[in-house]
Design a protein around this motif. Structure first.
Motif: not given
Length: 460
Positions: A298-300, A305-308
């Protein structure tokens, strides 16, 4: 009309106890009368529960006969030595570098001096009381459910003293094969005694019930006449779509009132966009089941992905170990966390329903592949996708494949985790449905109780 048959059920966990341990026999007791069986509950008068949810008392059938006697437990003494012992009575404890000297000492004492567990002091008085009660009320059918496995020793003693008694030993979790068993710091003598007692239960009980397919097979290899009846979910006939039974994440210490809960939501939603792609964990999460590679994945994803990062939400409902919370808070994910703490069961269900992906974790060892957490069935009933962590070829993985409800990973994976979450996120973002619509009727509590009634019929 055929006469209703009686069965006495010996259980430690009963409302107002919270957590998944109470649900299994609460629901069996609810549906057994439909199949010609009258359940009678025997439970402690003054237990020391790790979790409390008084709302579950509303699920107790009105005409159900409940018998209670006093129990003495050493937990109040243990908690004076170390606050960590409060969670120990729920089967949780610090591991590895997180263990203090007092924690190590408590674990050693628990494993070697309280065999099979700290509720052992209820065995003798219960045997004395129930021997008379069973005779006076002409009851020849007995069920004991553990953990705590000391309750099976009540059944073992009664079976030896009452030759006509038919006894079912229900193992909601394994005894010596459960993952934390190897962390109990047992001496060889204590280990031998645990295993001898377990073997006696397997070989003396008329039927041994397991909650997973693998456990049933393992019990059979050890001499048990074993069958699998999994846990499940309850459908309410009075709801529009069938509400879930309560999945408690509450505690007597800090369970929130409905007003506090909705105030939390209001405060949380004022800070973030309500339209979030939400991954939720509901329940208890201890160090032995910490999915560290999930946090890494999740960190990666947030970093790449900025939107994520903007639209992702990690929702935590229940008791999350402080060490795990600190780990997440000290990462990029700290801005994506909604930690709701302890909620009453219906609020917990609401949070599951308002999520897109639900997290379930098991112990990583191969010996735990037969554990099917009761929460899995609660999750299945929501229709939401599930991401699971545990050993390879686990029974949870079998069920997820059968129902097409999600994906299972072992604790060494990272790339597959990222790809799975990203694909669901992209489907959600594009407006596609990511819910599951497989047939899960075999896991309803009524169907499972019918299966139990058939097993009971074999005994008479």
């Amino acid at each position: 009309m055929e006469k209703t048959k009686k069965v006495l059920i010996v259980t430690y966990y009963w409302p107002p106890a919270g957590g998944p341990g109470v649900q299994r026999w609460l629901k069996f007791a609810k549906y057994l009368p439909e199949f010609g069986w009258e359940p009678i509950i025997y439970t402690p008068e003054n237990p020391s529960y790790p979790l409390i949810d008084k709302t579950l008392e509303n699920d107790v059938p009105k005409n159900l006969k409940i018998i209670k006697t006093n129990i003495w437990e050493p937990y109040q003494i243990a908690e004076k030595f170390s606050k960590s012992n409060q969670k120990f009575k729920g089967g949780q404890f610090d591991v590895g570098k997180n263990q203090s000297f007092l924690s190590k000492l408590s674990i050693f004492i628990r494993g070697n001096f309280f065999i099979p567990d700290a509720r052992k002091f209820w065995i003798k008085p219960s045997v004395k009381f129930l021997k008379q009660y069973l005779k006076e009320n002409n009851i020849n059918n007995l069920i004991t459910t553990g953990p705590p496995h000391s309750l099976h020793l009540i059944g073992l003693a009664l079976k030896k003293e009452l030759p006509n008694l038919k006894w079912i030993a229900d193992f909601r979790d394994p005894w010596t094969e459960i993952s934390y068993y190897k962390h109990l710091k047992l001496t060889s003598a204590a280990d031998k005694k645990h295993r001898q007692l377990e073997q006696s239960v397997f070989q003396t009980s008329d039927i041994t019930l397991a909650t997973s397919y693998t456990d049933a097979d393992n019990f059979k290899k050890n001499g048990a006449n074993s069958f699998c009846i999994t846990n499940g979910f309850d459908v309410s006939e009075n709801s529009k779509a069938g509400e879930l039974e309560g999945l408690n994440a509450g505690s007597s210490e800090s369970i929130r009132t409905p007003e506090e809960y909705h105030q939390t939501l209001k405060h949380s939603n004022s800070k973030t966009n309500k339209l979030k792609f939400t991954l939720s964990y509901v329940g208890i999460l201890e160090q032995l089941r910490n999915p560290e590679n999930l946090w890494k994945a999740l960190t990666e994803l947030c970093e790449k992905y900025p939107d994520f990062a903007k639209e992702f939400e990690l929702k935590l409902v229940g008791r999350i170990d402080d060490k795990i919370l600190n780990e997440i808070d000290n990462s990029v994910l700290k801005n994506n966390i909604k930690n709701l703490g302890y909620l009453a069961h219906q609020d917990s269900v609401n949070e599951m329903q308002n999520s897109h992906l639900l997290l379930i974790t098991n112990f990583p060892e191969e010996s735990s592949k037969g554990i099917i957490p009761g929460k899995l069935f609660e999750y299945l009933a929501t229709g939401k996708k599930i991401i699971s962590f545990g050993p390879k070829d686990a029974d949870v993985e079998t069920i997820l494949r059968k129902t097409n409800a999600g994906k299972h990973f072992d604790y060494s994976e990272v790339m597959g985790i990222k790809d799975y979450i990203l694909s669901l996120y992209e489907d959600w973002k594009s407006g596609k449905s990511i819910e599951n619509s497989a047939d899960i009727n075999e896991f309803t509590r009524r169907e499972l109780t019918y299966k139990l009634s058939e097993i009971l019929e074999q005994l008479i």
